[in-house]
Scaffold this motif. Structure first.
Motif, PDB file in Angstrom:
ATOM      1  N   ALA A 166       0.819  -1.211   0.000  1.00  0.00           N
ATOM      2  CA  ALA A 166       0.000   0.000   0.000  1.00  0.00           C
ATOM      3  C   ALA A 166       0.855   1.265   0.000  1.00  0.00           C
ATOM      4  CB  ALA A 166      -0.937  -0.003   1.202  1.00  0.00           C
ATOM      5  N   THR A 167       2.012   1.213   0.640  1.00  0.00           N
ATOM      6  CA  THR A 167       2.894   2.382   0.685  1.00  0.00           C
ATOM      7  C   THR A 167       3.699   2.525  -0.598  1.00  0.00           C
ATOM      8  OG1 THR A 167       3.089   2.117   3.094  1.00  0.00           O
ATOM      9  CG2 THR A 167       4.677   3.563   2.017  1.00  0.00           C
ATOM     10  N   ALA A 168       4.201   1.392  -1.116  1.00  0.00           N
ATOM     11  CA  ALA A 168       5.050   1.443  -2.312  1.00  0.00           C
ATOM     12  C   ALA A 168       4.268   1.875  -3.544  1.00  0.00           C
ATOM     13  CB  ALA A 168       5.697   0.076  -2.549  1.00  0.00           C
ATOM     14  N   VAL A 169       2.958   1.575  -3.590  1.00  0.00           N
ATOM     15  CA  VAL A 169       2.156   1.940  -4.758  1.00  0.00           C
ATOM     16  C   VAL A 169       2.150   3.453  -4.975  1.00  0.00           C
ATOM     17  CG1 VAL A 169      -0.235   2.076  -5.569  1.00  0.00           C
ATOM     18  CG2 VAL A 169       0.684  -0.097  -4.799  1.00  0.00           C
ATOM     19  N   PHE A 170       2.183   4.223  -3.886  1.00  0.00           N
ATOM     20  CA  PHE A 170       2.091   5.676  -3.995  1.00  0.00           C
ATOM     21  C   PHE A 170       3.463   6.359  -4.104  1.00  0.00           C
ATOM     22  CE2 PHE A 170      -1.917   4.463  -2.035  1.00  0.00           C
ATOM     23  CZ  PHE A 170      -2.827   5.176  -2.796  1.00  0.00           C
ATOM     24  N   LEU A 171       4.547   5.604  -3.980  1.00  0.00           N
ATOM     25  CA  LEU A 171       5.869   6.225  -4.083  1.00  0.00           C
ATOM     26  C   LEU A 171       6.125   6.857  -5.456  1.00  0.00           C
ATOM     27  CD1 LEU A 171       8.179   3.764  -2.092  1.00  0.00           C
ATOM     28  CD2 LEU A 171       7.344   6.029  -1.398  1.00  0.00           C
ATOM     29  N   PRO A 172       5.770   6.192  -6.581  1.00  0.00           N
ATOM     30  CA  PRO A 172       5.973   6.864  -7.876  1.00  0.00           C
ATOM     31  C   PRO A 172       5.184   8.169  -7.988  1.00  0.00           C
ATOM     32  CG  PRO A 172       5.624   4.511  -8.190  1.00  0.00           C
ATOM     33  CD  PRO A 172       5.332   4.802  -6.756  1.00  0.00           C
ATOM     34  N   LEU A 173       3.961   8.202  -7.440  1.00  0.00           N
ATOM     35  CA  LEU A 173       3.180   9.441  -7.474  1.00  0.00           C
ATOM     36  C   LEU A 173       3.855  10.539  -6.656  1.00  0.00           C
ATOM     37  CD1 LEU A 173       0.629  11.008  -8.207  1.00  0.00           C
ATOM     38  CD2 LEU A 173      -0.491  10.000  -6.214  1.00  0.00           C
ATOM     39  N   GLU A 174       4.415  10.179  -5.496  1.00  0.00           N
ATOM     40  CA  GLU A 174       5.104  11.165  -4.674  1.00  0.00           C
ATOM     41  C   GLU A 174       6.370  11.672  -5.376  1.00  0.00           C
ATOM     42  OE1 GLU A 174       5.789   9.416  -0.907  1.00  0.00           O
ATOM     43  OE2 GLU A 174       3.667   9.231  -0.396  1.00  0.00           O
ATOM     44  N   MET A 175       7.057  10.779  -6.100  1.00  0.00           N
ATOM     45  CA  MET A 175       8.236  11.208  -6.859  1.00  0.00           C
ATOM     46  C   MET A 175       7.833  12.174  -7.980  1.00  0.00           C
ATOM     47  SD  MET A 175      10.323   7.591  -7.101  1.00  0.00           S
ATOM     48  CE  MET A 175      11.620   8.347  -8.080  1.00  0.00           C
ATOM     49  N   TYR A 176       6.708  11.889  -8.621  1.00  0.00           N
ATOM     50  CA  TYR A 176       6.243  12.787  -9.683  1.00  0.00           C
ATOM     51  C   TYR A 176       5.895  14.163  -9.116  1.00  0.00           C
ATOM     52  CZ  TYR A 176       3.153  14.843 -13.178  1.00  0.00           C
ATOM     53  OH  TYR A 176       2.568  15.703 -14.068  1.00  0.00           O
ATOM     54  N   GLU A 177       5.252  14.173  -7.934  1.00  0.00           N
ATOM     55  CA  GLU A 177       4.905  15.448  -7.307  1.00  0.00           C
ATOM     56  C   GLU A 177       6.151  16.246  -6.961  1.00  0.00           C
ATOM     57  OE1 GLU A 177       2.528  14.347  -4.002  1.00  0.00           O
ATOM     58  OE2 GLU A 177       0.651  14.266  -5.152  1.00  0.00           O
TER      59      GLU A 177
END
Length: 275
Positions: free
Chosen positions: A182-193
Motif C-alpha cells: 500500500a505504501t510502495a504503490v504511492f511512491l511513484p506518485l510522490e516522486m512525480y509530485e
C-alpha cells in the motif's frame, strides 16, 4: 533502554514451567521465599507459581530483544496509519458537506473573493496564480456525483489504512505485506509530485514512506529477502529463552516446523543472575 524489563514492568513477567525435567530445572530455582521461575522475556527469576505450564514447544511466544524492539516500531507505524484513517474520514465528511452546500459556498466565494485582492497586494501574494485559488475553482466545477465518488474513495482508503494499522499493531505478517504494498504503490506518485514542485512536507513524507518500505522488507524479510519467512521464524525461535536453555542443556532446539535441529549448545548458565 532495556525494552524487555520495561515491558515486564508494565505487563508483568511471563513465567512458564516446561514439563521436560532437564529444561524445567534450568528455569527454576528454590529460594527462602519459595520457588522462582525465570521470565521468558527478561530472564529474571520471579518468586511465585508460573503463569503457564506444559511442553516447551507449547510455551507462549514472548517477543524479547530484537523482536520486541521491532514490535515497538511496528506499533508506531500502526498509530501513524490510524491517524491517517481519522484524517481521511474527516476529509470525506467535509467533501459531503461541501456537496450539500456547494451552491451557497460558491456564491459566498464569488462575493468575498474580491475583498482579498487588496490584502494580497499588501503581502505580495499573487492571488491570480495561487494554487489554493485554482483548487477552489476546480472543486466548485465538480459535479455532485463526482463529489460522492471522491468521498467513497476517501472512506475506502481510510478503511485500508485502518486494516493496515491493525495488522501492524498485532505484528501479523499479512499486515507487513499490506503496509509495504500500500505504501510502495504511492511512491511513484510522490516522486512525480516532487518533480512538479519540491516542498519540505513532500520531501519528508516521501522519505518517511520510503524508510518504512525499506525497513519492513529488510527487517521482516518480506518477499524472500534474507531467507524470507523461514529465516525470520528461525531467528525468533533462536532468541527464545527456552530455546537457549535447551541448547545449553545439550538438547536439540526445535525448529519452527516442530522438528529437531542440531546446533552447538549455548553457554548460558541456568542460574543466571536476575537483571
Amino acid at each position: 533502554m532495556d525494552w524487555d524489563l520495561r515491558t515486564c514492568a508494565h505487563r508483568g513477567h511471563e513465567t512458564y514451567a516446561p514439563t521436560e525435567p532437564d529444561l524445567r530445572e534450568r528455569v527454576r530455582v528454590r529460594t527462602p521465599a519459595g520457588e522462582a521461575w525465570r521470565c521468558l522475556r527478561c530472564a529474571t527469576f520471579v518468586v511465585g507459581p508460573p503463569r503457564g505450564e506444559g511442553p516447551a514447544d507449547r510455551a507462549p511466544e514472548v517477543p524479547r530483544g530484537r523482536a520486541l524492539r521491532d514490535r515497538r516500531i511496528l506499533r508506531l507505524i500502526a498509530v501513524e496509519r490510524w491517524l491517517r484513517t481519522v484524517g481521511l474520514l474527516l476529509l470525506a465528511v467535509l467533501v459531503l458537506v461541501f456537496r450539500h452546500r456547494r451552491t451557497d459556498l460558491h456564491r459566498s466565494f464569488l462575493e468575498d473573493f474580491p475583498l482579498l485582492r487588496p490584502f494580497a497586494r499588501q503581502i505580495g501574494w499573487n492571488i491570480q496564480d495561487s494554487h489554493i485559488v485554482r483548487w477552489i475553482d476546480d472543486a466548485f466545477s465538480l459535479t455532485p456525483t463526482t463529489l460522492v465518488w471522491v468521498s467513497v474513495g476517501l472512506v475506502a482508503y481510510a478503511a485500508l489504512q485502518a486494516v493496515e494499522g491493525a495488522g501492524l499493531w498485532l505484528a501479523r505478517r499479512w499486515g507487513e505485506y499490506l503496509s509495504v504494498v500500500a505504501t510502495a504503490v504511492f511512491l511513484p506518485l510522490e516522486m512525480y509530485e516532487l518533480t512538479e514542485r519540491v516542498t519540505a512536507l513532500r520531501v519528508v513524507l516521501f522519505l518517511l514512506n520510503l524508510a518504512v518500505v525499506v525497513w519492513l522488507v529488510a527487517s521482516k524479510r518480506l518477499f524472500g529477502v534474507r531467507g524470507g519467512a523461514a529465516a525470520q521464524q528461525a531467528l525468533h525461535r533462536s532468541e527464545s529463552l527456552l530455546t537457549v536453555e535447551r541448547a545449553a542443556a545439550g538438547g536439540p532446539p526445535s525448529d519452527p516446523a516442530g522438528g529437531a535441529t542440531t546446533s552447538t549448545p549455548g553457554s548460558l548458565s541456568g542460574t543466571g543472575a536476575a537483571r
